[in-house]
Design an enzyme around this catalytic site. Structure first.
Site, PDB file in Angstrom:
ATOM      1  N   ASP A  62      -1.438  76.175  16.778  1.00 25.02           N
ATOM      2  CA  ASP A  62      -2.018  75.917  18.012  1.00 25.02           C
ATOM      3  C   ASP A  62      -3.547  75.304  17.776  1.00 25.02           C
ATOM      4  OD1 ASP A  62       0.081  76.770  19.704  1.00 25.02           O
ATOM      5  OD2 ASP A  62      -0.511  78.617  19.994  1.00 25.02           O
TER       6      ASP A  62
ATOM      7  N   GLU B 284       2.910  78.956  18.439  1.00 26.11           N
ATOM      8  CA  GLU B 284       2.278  79.081  17.153  1.00 26.11           C
ATOM      9  C   GLU B 284       3.187  79.401  15.865  1.00 26.11           C
ATOM     10  OE1 GLU B 284      -1.435  78.900  16.161  1.00 26.11           O
ATOM     11  OE2 GLU B 284      -0.611  79.175  14.308  1.00 26.11           O
TER      12      GLU B 284
ATOM     13  N   GLN C  96      -2.389  77.394  24.501  1.00 23.62           N
ATOM     14  CA  GLN C  96      -3.545  77.255  23.393  1.00 23.62           C
ATOM     15  C   GLN C  96      -3.975  76.098  22.750  1.00 23.62           C
ATOM     16  OE1 GLN C  96      -4.944  79.380  19.204  1.00 23.62           O
ATOM     17  NE2 GLN C  96      -3.418  80.362  20.301  1.00 23.62           N
TER      18      GLN C  96
ATOM     19  N   ARG D 182       9.447  63.495  33.467  1.00 19.06           N
ATOM     20  CA  ARG D 182      10.455  63.884  34.529  1.00 19.06           C
ATOM     21  C   ARG D 182       9.712  63.897  35.973  1.00 19.06           C
ATOM     22  NH1 ARG D 182      12.310  67.080  30.292  1.00 19.06           N
ATOM     23  NH2 ARG D 182      10.879  68.958  30.593  1.00 19.06           N
TER      24      ARG D 182
ATOM     25  N   GLY E   9      -7.095  77.019  -5.346  1.00 20.08           N
ATOM     26  CA  GLY E   9      -8.119  76.042  -6.360  1.00 20.08           C
ATOM     27  C   GLY E   9      -7.880  76.230  -7.784  1.00 20.08           C
ATOM     28  N   GLY E  10      -8.678  75.612  -8.637  1.00 20.02           N
ATOM     29  CA  GLY E  10      -8.361  75.642 -10.087  1.00 20.02           C
ATOM     30  C   GLY E  10      -8.925  76.962 -10.611  1.00 20.02           C
TER      31      GLY E  10
ATOM     32  N   VAL F  92       8.001  74.840  21.211  1.00 22.78           N
ATOM     33  CA  VAL F  92       7.278  75.386  20.038  1.00 22.78           C
ATOM     34  C   VAL F  92       6.194  76.314  20.464  1.00 22.78           C
ATOM     35  CG1 VAL F  92       6.231  74.690  17.916  1.00 22.78           C
ATOM     36  CG2 VAL F  92       8.263  73.983  18.678  1.00 22.78           C
TER      37      VAL F  92
HETATM   38  C1  LIG Z   1       4.186  75.883  25.131  1.00 20.31           C
HETATM   39  C2  LIG Z   1       5.700  75.478  25.698  1.00 20.31           C
HETATM   40  C3  LIG Z   1       6.681  76.274  24.778  1.00 20.31           C
HETATM   41  C4  LIG Z   1       5.907  76.284  27.154  1.00 20.31           C
HETATM   42  O1  LIG Z   1       6.771  75.927  27.723  1.00 20.31           O
HETATM   43  P1  LIG Z   1       7.163  76.461  29.283  1.00 20.31           P
HETATM   44  O2  LIG Z   1       6.207  77.533  29.737  1.00 20.31           O
HETATM   45  O3  LIG Z   1       8.418  76.581  29.648  1.00 20.31           O
HETATM   46  O4  LIG Z   1       6.355  75.350  30.156  1.00 20.31           O
HETATM   47  P2  LIG Z   1       6.679  73.683  30.066  1.00 20.31           P
HETATM   48  O5  LIG Z   1       5.838  72.857  29.299  1.00 20.31           O
HETATM   49  O6  LIG Z   1       8.164  73.585  29.883  1.00 20.31           O
HETATM   50  O7  LIG Z   1       6.265  73.194  31.707  1.00 20.31           O
HETATM   51  C5  LIG Z   1       6.844  73.999  32.889  1.00 20.31           C
HETATM   52  C6  LIG Z   1       7.328  73.187  34.018  1.00 20.31           C
HETATM   53  O8  LIG Z   1       5.986  73.280  34.795  1.00 20.31           O
HETATM   54  C7  LIG Z   1       5.760  72.008  35.280  1.00 20.31           C
HETATM   55  N1  LIG Z   1       4.387  71.489  35.623  1.00 20.31           N
HETATM   56  C8  LIG Z   1       3.428  72.204  35.004  1.00 20.31           C
HETATM   57  N2  LIG Z   1       2.067  71.618  35.548  1.00 20.31           N
HETATM   58  C9  LIG Z   1       2.660  71.468  37.110  1.00 20.31           C
HETATM   59  C10 LIG Z   1       2.025  70.871  38.156  1.00 20.31           C
HETATM   60  N3  LIG Z   1       0.489  71.027  38.354  1.00 20.31           N
HETATM   61  N4  LIG Z   1       2.514  70.785  39.267  1.00 20.31           N
HETATM   62  C11 LIG Z   1       4.115  70.731  39.091  1.00 20.31           C
HETATM   63  N5  LIG Z   1       4.687  71.205  38.205  1.00 20.31           N
HETATM   64  C12 LIG Z   1       3.986  71.530  37.048  1.00 20.31           C
HETATM   65  C13 LIG Z   1       6.213  70.902  34.383  1.00 20.31           C
HETATM   66  O9  LIG Z   1       6.555  69.715  34.755  1.00 20.31           O
HETATM   67  C14 LIG Z   1       7.477  71.753  33.749  1.00 20.31           C
HETATM   68  O10 LIG Z   1       8.489  71.365  34.533  1.00 20.31           O
HETATM   69  P3  LIG Z   1      10.069  70.915  34.071  1.00 20.31           P
HETATM   70  O11 LIG Z   1      10.555  71.880  33.177  1.00 20.31           O
HETATM   71  O12 LIG Z   1      10.816  70.705  35.494  1.00 20.31           O
HETATM   72  O13 LIG Z   1       9.770  69.255  33.482  1.00 20.31           O
HETATM   73  C15 LIG Z   1       5.874  74.350  26.050  1.00 20.31           C
HETATM   74  O14 LIG Z   1       5.147  73.638  26.820  1.00 20.31           O
HETATM   75  C16 LIG Z   1       5.928  73.264  24.722  1.00 20.31           C
HETATM   76  O15 LIG Z   1       6.816  73.252  23.973  1.00 20.31           O
HETATM   77  N6  LIG Z   1       4.719  72.731  24.588  1.00 20.31           N
HETATM   78  C17 LIG Z   1       4.388  71.577  23.509  1.00 20.31           C
HETATM   79  C18 LIG Z   1       4.023  72.270  22.221  1.00 20.31           C
HETATM   80  C19 LIG Z   1       2.879  73.092  22.672  1.00 20.31           C
HETATM   81  O16 LIG Z   1       1.734  72.864  22.852  1.00 20.31           O
HETATM   82  N7  LIG Z   1       3.003  74.464  22.091  1.00 20.31           N
HETATM   83  C20 LIG Z   1       1.785  75.404  21.933  1.00 20.31           C
HETATM   84  C21 LIG Z   1       1.475  76.022  23.145  1.00 20.31           C
HETATM   85  S1  LIG Z   1      -0.032  76.881  22.837  1.00 20.31           S
END
Ligand SMILES: CC(C)(COP(=O)(O)OP(=O)(O)OC[C@H]1O[C@@H](n2cnc3c(N)ncnc32)[C@H](O)[C@@H]1OP(=O)(O)O)[C@@H](O)C(=O)NCCC(=O)NCCS
Length: 414
Positions: A167, A138, A16, A103, A245-246, A136
């Site tokens: 978000d 929302e 999001q 990475r 507010g106030g 993280v």
């Molecule tokens: C939201 C969140 C918790 C989701 O976590 P998640 O589902 O585990 O997803 P990740 O962001 O870890 O990404 C998953 C993997 O997909 C990979 N990936 C994503 N797009 C890709 C693509 N096009 N091709 C290949 N790999 C891809 C990423 O590199 C990552 O791999 P890695 O773990 O080996 O480095 C996390 O992305 C996060 O904390 N984001 C920052 C804060 C944020 O925006 N949160 C609010 C979300 S609304």
């Protein structure tokens, strides 16, 4: 012409926060190319689905006006294509878990090498510090940014808000950072790094609560419901529905509250409009009574005052009460349900609520662009299907021919 015509965004966002940001930029006219994993795409495509095998409303409502390209940015051929996309774009936006892009081999240093003009914008849960590596969502941000500790009733537990301040709120902050960086690039010719932490974004939106934290050091917070009968601790407490507010404010019941969970009205008993309010609720006596006829005298009995106001509002619907109070300059607003908002003609007329047609799901309702530009009106176009624009973008933006695209497909790169 749209405000951001000619700006090309490489959109690596998901869920999001990031998609909120790039959707706004798309509404302002930027060409947003959303890069998604082949075969899977943004996880929200399949989350909270209401119709089997059709992109969820979660996805469609956050990804309007974008193009979708599938690309495996972890394979060698995919990395080469991604490098070309970085060369061809003005902005790269991502909100992966910390370090994900590094990475893949795309650190900020490497990205700058590829394209020194690019703006690299990220959302993370936290800024540098003890939690910088955490994932993280929302509600975690609402808890860690001060939203939850200051929301709810004094006697109850912390509460998170239905408004997605972690978000969507941080996505908004990021969008401002990006256009600011684009503006600075006009002078410097250089891109820059733009980072927004969700904790920081929430805290920014809870600014008045940090104000109150410091006021608390100098005595009780007189507009809070804890005053004067309850106690204050050493941190900004939860204030129920008290106005931030106030001026004293509260949510009062209206006619029908017994069966309608949204039959409520927010009323601010602003001193300047108090006479009219007192009269209308049948308390003309307050106007002559020194116990009531000044804001200071009323302060210790705000709860009693709203109890009396509520006796009157319970005889009116929230809309009737608003119609009576508005001409008296009493600031007030009905508690509107999502059903009422979705049916509100004025929101339809301004494009804040719009109907969008989708080839697989049919017509659905969404929130359009809440930011209205007179010279750059937003037109809401449906979200893309997974990989719908892969060939188009590879040809048009990167100049690849059919043979190169076929080879990338055979390789699983796209
Ligand atoms: C939201 C969140 C918790 C989701 O976590 P998640 O589902 O585990 O997803 P990740 O962001 O870890 O990404 C998953 C993997 O997909 C990979 N990936 C994503 N797009 C890709 C693509 N096009 N091709 C290949 N790999 C891809 C990423 O590199 C990552 O791999 P890695 O773990 O080996 O480095 C996390 O992305 C996060 O904390 N984001 C920052 C804060 C944020 O925006 N949160 C609010 C979300 S609304």
């Amino acid at each position: 012409m749209k405000a951001l015509d000619g700006v090309r965004i490489l959109d690596m966002t998901h869920v999001q926060s990031g998609p909120t940001c790039t959707q706004l930029l798309a509404w302002f006219g930027a060409d947003v190319i959303k890069v998604e994993r082949p075969g899977k795409g943004d996880a929200t495509r399949s989350q909270l689905r209401d119709i089997p095998d059709v992109d969820s409303l979660y996805f469609t409502m956050l990804n309007h006006n974008k193009r979708s390209v599938t690309l495996n940015t972890k394979g060698e051929r995919g990395k080469a294509i991604f490098t070309q996309l970085i060369e061809s774009c003005d902005v790269l936006v991502e909100n992966f878990a910390p370090g994900a892009l590094d990475r893949m081999g795309f650190s900020w240093e490497r990205i700058q090498e590829i394209n020194p003009r690019i703006i690299y914008a990220s959302v993370k849960g936290f800024g540098p510090g003890p939690y910088e590596d955490c994932k993280v969502y929302e509600n975690v941000a609402q808890c860690t940014g001060g939203g939850a500790s200051t929301t709810g009733f004094p006697e109850g537990p912390p509460v998170v808000s239905g408004a997605q301040i972690g978000d969507s709120g941080t996505g908004l902050h990021l969008a401002l950072g990006i256009v600011t960086a684009l503006f600075q690039r006009e002078t410097t010719g250089r891109g820059q790094r733009v980072e927004c932490a969700m904790q920081d974004g929430v805290l920014n939106l809870c600014r008045v609560k940090l104000r109150d934290q410091q006021r608390l050091m100098h005595g009780p917070l007189k507009e809070y419901p804890q005053y004067p009968h309850g106690t204050f601790g050493d941190a900004t407490p939860r204030a129920g529905n008290a106005s931030g507010g106030g001026q004293p404010g509260w949510i009062v019941k209206c006619k029908g509250w017994e069966t309608d969970p949204d039959a409520y009205l927010y009323i601010i008993a602003q001193a300047a409009a108090f006479n009219g309010l007192a009269k209308v609720v049948g308390h003309e006596d307050w106007l002559e009574d020194p116990d009531w006829n000044s804001a200071e005298a009323r302060l210790p009995k705000i709860d009693q005052m709203f109890d009396e106001i509520e006796k009157w509002t319970m005889t009116k619907t929230k809309f009737e009460a608003m119609e009576i109070l508005n001409p008296l300059n009493v600031p007030c607003g009905p508690v509107l349900s999502m059903k009422e908002l979705s049916e509100e003609p004025s929101l339809r007329a301004t494009g804040t609520v719009v109907e969008v047609d989708h080839p697989e799901r049919g017509v659905y309702l969404t929130v359009g662009n809440p930011i209205k530009l007179s010279d750059s009106p937003a037109e809401v176009r449906r979200s893309p299907l997974l990989g719908e624009h892969t060939d188009e973008v590879l040809k048009q933006v990167l100049g690849m021919d059919d043979e190169a695209i076929a080879a990338a497909k055979a390789d699983g790169a796209v």
